[in-house]
Scaffold this active site. Structure first.
Site, PDB file in Angstrom:
ATOM      1  N   ARG A   1      42.310  22.712 -63.042  1.00  0.00           N
ATOM      2  CA  ARG A   1      43.663  22.905 -63.578  1.00  0.00           C
ATOM      3  C   ARG A   1      44.012  21.609 -64.217  1.00  0.00           C
ATOM      4  NH1 ARG A   1      46.309  19.778 -61.219  1.00  0.00           N
ATOM      5  NH2 ARG A   1      47.909  20.001 -62.691  1.00  0.00           N
ATOM      6  N   GLY A   2      45.033  21.654 -65.036  1.00  0.00           N
ATOM      7  CA  GLY A   2      45.579  20.290 -65.759  1.00  0.00           C
ATOM      8  C   GLY A   2      44.737  20.188 -67.062  1.00  0.00           C
ATOM      9  N   ALA A   3      45.359  20.051 -68.321  1.00  0.00           N
ATOM     10  CA  ALA A   3      44.876  20.189 -69.629  1.00  0.00           C
ATOM     11  C   ALA A   3      43.381  19.380 -69.687  1.00  0.00           C
ATOM     12  CB  ALA A   3      45.855  19.657 -70.520  1.00  0.00           C
TER      13      ALA A   3
ATOM     14  N   ASN B   1      54.429  21.992 -71.636  1.00  0.00           N
ATOM     15  CA  ASN B   1      54.025  21.440 -70.228  1.00  0.00           C
ATOM     16  C   ASN B   1      54.613  22.635 -69.523  1.00  0.00           C
ATOM     17  OD1 ASN B   1      52.514  19.580 -68.585  1.00  0.00           O
ATOM     18  ND2 ASN B   1      54.741  19.057 -67.962  1.00  0.00           N
ATOM     19  N   LYS B   2      54.317  22.385 -67.956  1.00  0.00           N
ATOM     20  CA  LYS B   2      54.435  23.104 -66.687  1.00  0.00           C
ATOM     21  C   LYS B   2      55.860  23.382 -67.060  1.00  0.00           C
ATOM     22  CE  LYS B   2      52.355  24.340 -64.303  1.00  0.00           C
ATOM     23  NZ  LYS B   2      51.646  25.699 -64.466  1.00  0.00           N
TER      24      LYS B   2
ATOM     25  N   ASP C   1      50.166  20.332 -71.950  1.00  0.00           N
ATOM     26  CA  ASP C   1      49.300  21.051 -72.314  1.00  0.00           C
ATOM     27  C   ASP C   1      48.813  21.197 -73.645  1.00  0.00           C
ATOM     28  OD1 ASP C   1      50.458  21.842 -69.504  1.00  0.00           O
ATOM     29  OD2 ASP C   1      48.194  22.403 -69.531  1.00  0.00           O
TER      30      ASP C   1
ATOM     31  N   ARG D   1      42.642  30.788 -69.728  1.00  0.00           N
ATOM     32  CA  ARG D   1      43.794  30.364 -69.934  1.00  0.00           C
ATOM     33  C   ARG D   1      44.339  30.083 -71.519  1.00  0.00           C
ATOM     34  NH1 ARG D   1      45.885  26.287 -65.350  1.00  0.00           N
ATOM     35  NH2 ARG D   1      48.044  27.387 -65.533  1.00  0.00           N
TER      36      ARG D   1
ATOM     37  N   GLN E   1      52.118  22.389 -57.698  1.00  0.00           N
ATOM     38  CA  GLN E   1      51.175  21.345 -57.874  1.00  0.00           C
ATOM     39  C   GLN E   1      51.537  19.914 -57.434  1.00  0.00           C
ATOM     40  OE1 GLN E   1      51.791  24.044 -59.646  1.00  0.00           O
ATOM     41  NE2 GLN E   1      50.244  24.469 -60.940  1.00  0.00           N
TER      42      GLN E   1
HETATM   43  O1  MRU Z   1      49.084  25.233 -64.504  1.00  0.00           O
HETATM   44  P1  MRU Z   1      48.691  23.757 -64.376  1.00  0.00           P
HETATM   45  O2  MRU Z   1      48.576  23.198 -63.069  1.00  0.00           O
HETATM   46  O3  MRU Z   1      47.243  23.635 -65.159  1.00  0.00           O
HETATM   47  O4  MRU Z   1      49.680  23.245 -65.326  1.00  0.00           O
HETATM   48  C1  MRU Z   1      49.261  21.624 -65.485  1.00  0.00           C
HETATM   49  C2  MRU Z   1      50.324  20.988 -66.192  1.00  0.00           C
HETATM   50  O5  MRU Z   1      51.222  21.543 -66.716  1.00  0.00           O
HETATM   51  C3  MRU Z   1      50.180  19.476 -66.594  1.00  0.00           C
HETATM   52  O6  MRU Z   1      51.448  18.910 -66.532  1.00  0.00           O
HETATM   53  C4  MRU Z   1      49.380  19.391 -67.834  1.00  0.00           C
HETATM   54  O7  MRU Z   1      48.376  20.239 -67.968  1.00  0.00           O
HETATM   55  C5  MRU Z   1      49.161  17.873 -68.017  1.00  0.00           C
HETATM   56  S1  MRU Z   1      47.637  17.427 -66.832  1.00  0.00           S
HETATM   57  C6  MRU Z   1      47.617  15.728 -67.358  1.00  0.00           C
END
Ligand code: MRU
Length: 338
Positions: A48-50, A246-247, A237, A91, A196
Site C-alpha cells: 500500500r501507499g502510492a 490523501n488518506k 495519492d 484500487r 496505518q
Molecule cells: O490506503 P493506503 O494505506 O494505501 O493510503 C496511503 C496514503 O494515503 C498515503 O498517505 C499516500 O499513499 C502517500 S504514501 C507516500
C-alpha cells in the site's frame, strides 16, 4: 529475503513484498506468484501507499511477462494488457498504480521476442523501484530545509518507507532533517480504520529511533491550539489541478492547520501528479463498511447499522503551503508541468 530490511518490494527470482498487514508484530516477506494474488495483496493493503503501488504495478507487469506461456510477441502483449487492466482496477485513487503499470507496458512493447519482452519489463520495473528511492532522498533534502531544529511535525497515515520502495515521502522529509542533525519529534495520527499510523508509522519511526507520539486524529486540533504542532507533513495519492488526494482525515488536518496558522506541506514525487484532471473527475475508493465496525475480529458497532468508509479525501490546493517534490518545493497555484 534479506532485501526486506531495506525495501518494501523487490525482485529476487520472483516478486517479493513485505506483508504490511502483519506489522508491527511480524516483519515477513511474501512471495507473489500470480497476478490474481497481486491484485488481492493490493486490495487487502499487504502492499500500500502510492509510490509502493507504483512499483507493485510495474513489477506486476514484469511478473505477467515472466509467467506468460504465449507463443509470440502479439499474444504475449495481449496477456500483459489483460494483467494491466486487472492491476489498474485493484484500487482507483492512487495514480501511481496505473503510472507504474503503463510505464512497464510501454517498455515491454518495444520487445520483439518473448525473452526480450521479459527482460525489458523487468529492467523497467527495477528502474522504477531504484528511482523511487533516489527521488525520495532528493525530495527529502528539499523538504528538510522547511523543518527547524526542535520542530514538532504532525503526519497522517503512513507516508514512510513502507509506503514507497524505500526512505519515504513525508517521513523521508523527517528522516532527511534528522540525518542533517535536526531534532524532530513526530505526532503520528493512528489513522482509522486500518491504523496505518499506529501500526506502520509508529513502527518505522521507532526502528529509526526518531522520537514520536501516537495520537488519534481527532486530537490534532486541540494540540495545534496548545501550540504543540509546528508543521504538518503528509503524503499524497494523487495531485490534480485543484486538490491533493490523501488518506481520509487529511482535509480536516489542513483546515485546522490553516485556522491555527500552521504550515501544511504535502510531500510527493512527480509521478503522483495528475495534471489532466480535476477533483470532480476522481473516484475515491469506498471500502467495506465492516472495516469501521469490526476491529481484530471484535464487533465495535451494533450489527446492521449503516456505516460509510471512504479511504481518501481531497484537500483543495489553497489550504496547502507547499508541495515537496524531487524538483523542489512548489507553492500552489504554481505547479510543475508533468
Ligand atoms: O490506503 P493506503 O494505506 O494505501 O493510503 C496511503 C496514503 O494515503 C498515503 O498517505 C499516500 O499513499 C502517500 S504514501 C507516500
Amino acid at each position: 529475503m534479506s532485501d526486506c530490511q531495506s525495501r518494501t518490494i523487490w525482485w529476487d527470482d520472483g516478486l517479493w513484498l513485505i506483508d504490511q498487514t502483519l506489522l508491527p508484530e511480524e516483519l515477513l516477506a511474501l512471495e507473489i506468484k500470480s497476478i490474481h494474488q497481486l491484485v488481492q495483496a493490493i486490495k487487502s493493503l499487504q502492499v500500500r501507499g502510492a509510490p509502493a503501488l507504483g512499483a507493485a504495478g510495474a513489477y506486476g507487469i514484469a511478473l505477467a511477462a515472466h509467467l506468460s506461456r504465449a507463443a509470440g510477441a502479439p499474444e504475449m502483449m495481449a496477456e500483459l494488457e489483460t494483467a494491466a487492466e486487472m492491476i489498474r482496477s485493484a484500487r482507483p485513487t492512487a495514480v501511481n498504480l496505473s503510472w507504474g503499470v503503463d510505464r512497464v507496458l510501454r517498455a515491454a512493447a518495444c520487445g520483439e521476442r518473448r525473452e526480450e519482452i521479459q527482460e525489458r519489463a523487468l529492467s523497467e520495473a527495477e528502474e522504477i523501484a531504484a528511482e523511487d528511492i533516489r527521488i525520495n532522498r532528493l525530495l527529502g533534502k528539499f523538504g528538510a530545509r522547511l523543518l527547524r531544529d526542535g520542530d514538532n511535525v504532525l503526519t497522517h497515515c503512513n507516508a514512510g518507507r513502507l509506503a514507497c520502495v524505500g526512505w519515504g515521502t513525508a517521513l523521508g522529509v523527517v528522516r532527511s532533517a534528522v540525518a542533517e542533525g535536526k531534532r524532530v519529534h513526530v505526532y503520528a495520527c493512528e489513522t482509522r480504520p486500518l491504523h496505518q499510523g499506529s501500526r506502520l508509522t509508529a513502527w518505522e519511526l521507532t526502528e529509526d529511533r526518531i522520537p514520536m507520539t501516537l495520537i488519534c486524529e481527532g486530537m490534532s486540533g486541540s494540540l495545534m491550539r496548545k501550540g504543540r504542532i509546528d508543521k504538518v507533513v503528509v503524503g499524497a495519492d494523487r495531485i490534480t489541478k485543484d486538490a491533493v488526494f490523501n488518506k481520509i482525515g487529511t482535509y480536516s488536518h489542513a483546515v485546522l492547520a490553516r485556522h491555527h496558522g500552521i504550515p501544511f506541506y504535502v510531500a510527493a514525487p512527480l509521478s503522483t501528479f495528475d495534471s489532466h484532471h480535476e477533483e470532480a473527475d476522481i473516484t475515491i475508493e469506498e471500502r467495506d463498511p465492516e472495516e469501521i465496525c469490526i476491529l481484530n475480529g471484535k464487533r465495535l458497532a451494533p450489527e446492521g447499522i449503516e456505516a460509510y468508509n471512504p479511504a481518501f479525501d481531497a484537500t483543495p490546493l489553497e489550504l496547502i503551503s507547499g508541495i515537496i517534490t524531487e524538483k523542489g518545493v512548489y507553492k500552489p497555484p504554481l505547479m510543475p508541468l508533468v
